[in-house]
Scaffold this motif. Structure first.
Motif, PDB file in Angstrom:
ATOM      1  N   ASN A  69     -50.819  -5.278 -77.496  1.00  0.00           N
ATOM      2  CA  ASN A  69     -52.312  -5.846 -77.097  1.00  0.00           C
ATOM      3  C   ASN A  69     -52.100  -6.576 -75.852  1.00  0.00           C
ATOM      4  O   ASN A  69     -52.693  -7.701 -75.689  1.00  0.00           O
ATOM      5  N   GLY A  70     -51.306  -6.002 -74.667  1.00  0.00           N
ATOM      6  CA  GLY A  70     -51.004  -6.446 -73.577  1.00  0.00           C
ATOM      7  C   GLY A  70     -50.280  -7.716 -73.503  1.00  0.00           C
ATOM      8  O   GLY A  70     -50.079  -8.252 -72.312  1.00  0.00           O
ATOM      9  N   ASN A  71     -49.409  -7.960 -74.468  1.00  0.00           N
ATOM     10  CA  ASN A  71     -48.506  -9.123 -74.526  1.00  0.00           C
ATOM     11  C   ASN A  71     -46.991  -8.619 -74.538  1.00  0.00           C
ATOM     12  O   ASN A  71     -46.909  -7.692 -75.527  1.00  0.00           O
ATOM     13  N   GLY A  72     -46.219  -8.620 -73.775  1.00  0.00           N
ATOM     14  CA  GLY A  72     -44.795  -8.330 -74.004  1.00  0.00           C
ATOM     15  C   GLY A  72     -43.766  -9.567 -73.970  1.00  0.00           C
ATOM     16  O   GLY A  72     -43.940 -10.535 -73.933  1.00  0.00           O
ATOM     17  N   GLY A  73     -42.322  -8.990 -74.514  1.00  0.00           N
ATOM     18  CA  GLY A  73     -41.456 -10.127 -74.885  1.00  0.00           C
ATOM     19  C   GLY A  73     -40.268  -9.458 -75.235  1.00  0.00           C
ATOM     20  O   GLY A  73     -40.143  -8.303 -75.593  1.00  0.00           O
ATOM     21  N   ILE A  74     -39.493 -10.565 -75.930  1.00  0.00           N
ATOM     22  CA  ILE A  74     -38.163 -10.031 -76.437  1.00  0.00           C
ATOM     23  C   ILE A  74     -38.091 -10.882 -77.787  1.00  0.00           C
ATOM     24  O   ILE A  74     -38.036 -12.149 -77.746  1.00  0.00           O
ATOM     25  N   ILE A  75     -37.669 -10.378 -78.843  1.00  0.00           N
ATOM     26  CA  ILE A  75     -37.543 -10.889 -80.042  1.00  0.00           C
ATOM     27  C   ILE A  75     -35.909 -11.126 -80.572  1.00  0.00           C
ATOM     28  O   ILE A  75     -35.143  -9.795 -80.451  1.00  0.00           O
ATOM     29  N   ILE A  76     -35.197 -12.257 -80.876  1.00  0.00           N
ATOM     30  CA  ILE A  76     -33.868 -12.444 -80.838  1.00  0.00           C
ATOM     31  C   ILE A  76     -33.654 -13.166 -82.160  1.00  0.00           C
ATOM     32  O   ILE A  76     -34.194 -13.918 -82.798  1.00  0.00           O
ATOM     33  N   THR A  77     -32.856 -12.283 -83.129  1.00  0.00           N
ATOM     34  CA  THR A  77     -32.472 -12.743 -84.514  1.00  0.00           C
ATOM     35  C   THR A  77     -31.113 -12.787 -84.879  1.00  0.00           C
ATOM     36  O   THR A  77     -30.433 -11.950 -84.186  1.00  0.00           O
ATOM     37  N   GLY A  78     -30.545 -13.697 -85.694  1.00  0.00           N
ATOM     38  CA  GLY A  78     -29.109 -13.796 -85.950  1.00  0.00           C
ATOM     39  C   GLY A  78     -28.706 -15.235 -86.314  1.00  0.00           C
ATOM     40  O   GLY A  78     -29.730 -16.192 -86.505  1.00  0.00           O
ATOM     41  N   ASN A  79     -27.481 -15.652 -86.014  1.00  0.00           N
ATOM     42  CA  ASN A  79     -27.036 -17.038 -86.173  1.00  0.00           C
ATOM     43  C   ASN A  79     -27.762 -17.934 -85.256  1.00  0.00           C
ATOM     44  O   ASN A  79     -27.902 -17.752 -84.235  1.00  0.00           O
TER      45      ASN A  79
END
Length: 839
Positions: free
Chosen positions: A550-560
């Motif tokens: 939808n025209g929006n980008g980025g990065i998802i980070i998961t963990g401790n």
């Protein structure tokens, strides 16, 4: 907001551990996103990672002052082999044989090529004479260049005559360094205490000579309007203290002309010369000077007012009122109606208005004949220092109490200096310059202050100070632990930037096993960046996923949680680098659209990259610029190649001739416009906002491109609004509107650059920026021309008819929302910064 935010963040153990793993990335992100310098204290380094990040990670900046808006001098405690600037200075010998001291350390860290390049210079040109300097590349060091400078050598215990004979040579060495900095367009240079190591030059004299030479070079126009940061960098404490002392006394903008002749040692020590105009208490430096308080160029000046808040009563208060203007009285009057008794609060801060300061602290004291008058005067000084140390770096006091309040000059001098000395002992983390400003004809007051300052040399705290403190026990208990890990944030532009940097830092360190970083520049990450993302996953044991929908980008980070914070800071730094690369490319292209540099028989000069580099150097007022080993004289429009052959160079303006303003092609200027405020104020009541700042955005290049497009589009431009994030305000001023800078929550009407016809509409269209402390709205002139209703799949406006080249100029929702597909159809005009009432 009239008060600046405190710039120190105290870290708990877990937060310090996180920043210890990603210091460099953290400082780089803070600098790029908010134009703030981050300095980490008592945080152990645990290695760094990432793509070309740069910042002032473990270095400690002790002092900074500006000679002008473009020349800054600062004192640092750091290892020169890892200090991050464009160029570092090597204390070299005439043979450039880097076999000991700093020269050996730089050569070993930079690699064997540094000695080889130095040997080549000696073979081709012979020895480098004392007082001269030469330039080489920096090899593996975290800088671009090394300036090898040869200072004078003296005997181990030099006589004063020997030092005097060597002084001009050391000054010439510094001049040679600065000339190379200017001629090679170096924007930041780190200079050590030349000749003070293996060459035996006395530290105190060395510091005085280096700083005085920088000052004279500036006063003689040597920097020619260039942006230059001069870092005085040493890693041993005695030398750092000498450099700080010399810089504070010689370059401090409101200090007297007196200078030290020796080191400042211990906690309470005055100058060793006959003058007693400066005194050091811990991290507070006290200056005594003659002058008018209303003419002070400092962060804060202190004023004493009557209990009825009438600024026209009293000589000093009246002078401040006349200089500042009636707005300062209006602000006091407003506070008077909201505070039951201003006299009970002792201190109230207002804006400086037409004064040369950021704020004025108005204080209320009592007559000497009244009960506890001395304690109240002491507390007024203490409270002013406390507030200034939290928010500012310099404060000026008049001689409070010697007028209508009936205090004797000796009493005032003792009480005021006692308060400064005791405050310094109990606030060792707060660096502050304090000025005592005495009316020029008041010789008695100067003598009283001078006598008290002389008494402080080696003196312990007097019993009278303890008596004052018994009335204000809460203030006396305020201490700061030396060993606590902290982050010091130093804004280059504004209070708003500092507050945003603090908020972002807090959010990055809040424990979370899932963090989303939104930034559309994720699409510009290259192959090396994606490899680094995979390495980050392994290093921090996290999962990293890119997204764009939808025209929006980025990065998802998961963990401790702690690992997520570390990886997120590294990713933010990586995205900031991609963002700056994108902006520089856009800047290059827009410059190439309006001006071209060319040279017959040297075709590469006319490439967009080189042409833009030359244009920016030209607008900045540089006389010469070296590119690909060719020296271009920008003033005479000539080029000298590597063989010494000269050719003519042309600068061709494609649209209309233009010159720079503010040594650049863009600028931001604070304004107060009633027309703009009235229109922008429509949103304040509905959304609970108040306007805190307005700036006019000007860009010569964007204006030319906008006017060219204006001739093509038949309809008049519309006044429209866009809400942006704090980190994109300056970028929009530089390169105009880009769809990557401000994507709406959902691109319902096409993949373009969105605007709203009202501020209210912009707040609704961009409703996912609630994490920011302020709301940033940019007002623009937008060429919407012929428009039609948009739809999500459109990446360009649809054709008007059968001809696919004849298209609509823009799209809309047939209401408040407008979408364009070329940034050249919009011209940014004003930045309006709002704050929420609840802040």
């Amino acid at each position: 907001m009239s008060d600046k935010e405190q710039n120190i963040l105290t870290l708990v153990a877990g937060q310090a551990a996180i920043l210890g793993k990603c210091k460099s990335a953290f400082c780089h992100a803070v600098k790029e996103k908010f134009n703030c310098t981050a300095i980490l204290h008592n945080v152990e380094e645990a290695g760094s990672f990432g793509r070309n990040t740069s910042g002032d990670w473990s270095a400690e900046m002790r002092y900074s002052t500006k000679l002008s808006s473009r020349v800054e001098v600062s004192v640092w405690k750091d290892d020169l082999t890892r200090h991050k600037v464009d160029a570092v200075v090597n204390a070299a010998n005439e043979k450039l044989n880097h076999g000991g001291g700093l020269a050996q350390a730089l050569s070993e860290c930079g690699g064997p090529m540094i000695q080889k390049w130095s040997d080549d210079i000696i073979q081709q040109y012979g020895r480098v004479k004392t007082g001269e300097a030469v330039l080489t590349s920096a090899g593996k060091l975290p800088c671009k260049h090394i300036i090898h400078a040869v200072g004078p050598k003296v005997s181990q215990s030099p006589s004063q005559k020997e030092v005097d004979q060597a002084t001009p040579l050391l000054s010439n060495t510094v001049i040679s360094i600065l000339q190379i900095v200017v001629s090679q367009n170096i924007t930041s240079v780190a200079i050590p205490a030349l000749s003070s190591g293996l060459f035996n030059f006395p530290r105190d004299c060395c510091a005085d000579i280096i700083v005085n030479t920088i000052k004279k070079f500036y006063e003689n126009g040597g920097f020619r309007g260039e942006n230059v940061e001069i870092h005085l960098v040493n890693n041993d404490e005695p030398t750092v203290q000498e450099m700080e002392r010399a810089t504070r006394t010689i370059l401090y903008p409101t200090s007297t002309s007196a200078s030290y002749s020796g080191a400042v040692k211990g906690q309470n020590q005055t100058m060793t010369s006959s003058s007693c105009s400066s005194l050091r208490f811990e991290n507070i430096t006290l200056h005594l000077k003659k002058g008018s308080i209303e003419e002070e160029r400092v962060d804060v000046i202190v004023n004493t007012i009557a209990p009825n808040c009438d600024l026209s009563q009293g000589l000093i208060s009246r002078a401040i009122l006349m200089k500042a203007g009636n707005k300062i009285q209006d602000e006091i009057n407003k506070k008077k109606h909201t505070t039951p008794s201003l006299a009970r609060v002792n201190l109230y801060a207002t804006n400086g208005y037409n004064l040369k300061c950021s704020a004025v602290f108005h204080t209320v004291c009592t007559h000497r004949s009244e009960s506890k008058a001395e304690q109240i005067l002491y507390k007024v000084i203490w409270d002013s220092l406390k507030k200034a140390a939290s928010d500012y770096k310099s404060i000026s006091f008049p001689a409070i109490g010697t007028g209508n309040l009936g205090f004797k000059k000796g009493e005032v001098a003792k009480i005021m200096i006692d308060a400064v000395e005791e405050f310094a002992k109990r606030n060792t983390k707060k660096k502050l310059d304090v000025n005592l400003v005495v009316f020029p004809e008041d010789n008695g007051m100067m003598e009283a202050f001078g006598n008290e300052m002389k008494k402080r040399k080696g003196e312990a705290m007097s019993p009278e100070v303890r008596n004052y403190m018994t009335s204000f026990g809460s203030a006396a208990k305020e201490t700061t632990a030396d060993e606590k890990p902290t982050v010091e944030l130093i804004p280059r532009d504004s209070t708003e930037a500092l507050r945003e940097a603090k908020s972002w830092t807090f959010n990055m360190l809040v424990p979370s096993n899932n963090m989303i970083i939104k930034n559309n520049h994720v699409i510009y990450l290259d192959q090396r960046d994606h490899k680094n993302l995979l390495t980050l996953q392994t290093k921090f044991h996290v999962h990293i996923k890119e997204f764009f929908r939808n025209g929006n980008g980025g990065i998802i980070i998961t963990g401790n949680p702690s690992d997520v914070s570390c990886a997120a800071i590294e990713v933010e730094s990586m995205l900031c680098k991609a963002q700056e690369d994108f902006t520089q490319a856009e800047e290059r292209d827009i410059l190439y659209s309006v001006v071209r540099w060319s040279c017959k028989d040297v075709p590469w000069i006319q490439t967009p990259e080189i042409s833009a580099v030359l244009e920016k150097a030209y607008l900045a007022g540089h006389e010469n610029h070296v590119v690909n080993n060719h020296k271009v004289n920008l003033m005479s429009k000539s080029l000298v190649d590597v063989y010494g052959k000269s050719r003519n160079v042309e600068r061709t303006c494609l649209l209309a001739p233009f010159k720079s303003f503010n040594d650049s092609f863009y600028k931001r200027v604070p304004v107060t416009s009633n027309d703009i405020e009235k229109e922008a104020r429509n949103a304040t009541d509905a959304f609970g906002l108040t306007i805190v700042k307005m700036e006019k955005l000007e860009n010569i290049v964007l204006k030319q491109l906008f006017e060219m497009n204006r001739q093509r589009v038949t309809d008049k431009p519309k006044r429209l609004y866009q809400r942006v994030s704090a980190q994109f305000c300056d970028l929009i001023c530089r390169v105009g509107f880009q769809k990557e800078f401000a994507p709406p929550a959902e691109q319902k009407y096409g993949s373009g650059i969105y605007f709203s016809s009202t501020v209210d509409g912009a707040l609704k269209l961009w409703n996912e920026q609630e994490h920011e402390q302020y709301i940033y709205i940019i007002q623009a002139q937008v060429l919407t021309g012929r428009n039609t209703i948009g739809s999500p799949q459109l990446i360009l406006p649809p054709p008007l008819r059968a001809d696919p080249l004849d298209r609509y100029d823009s799209l809309s929702d047939m209401g408040q929302t407008h979408i364009i597909f070329s940034g050249q159809q919009a011209l940014p005009e004003y930045l309006i910064i709002y704050a929420r009432y609840a802040m």
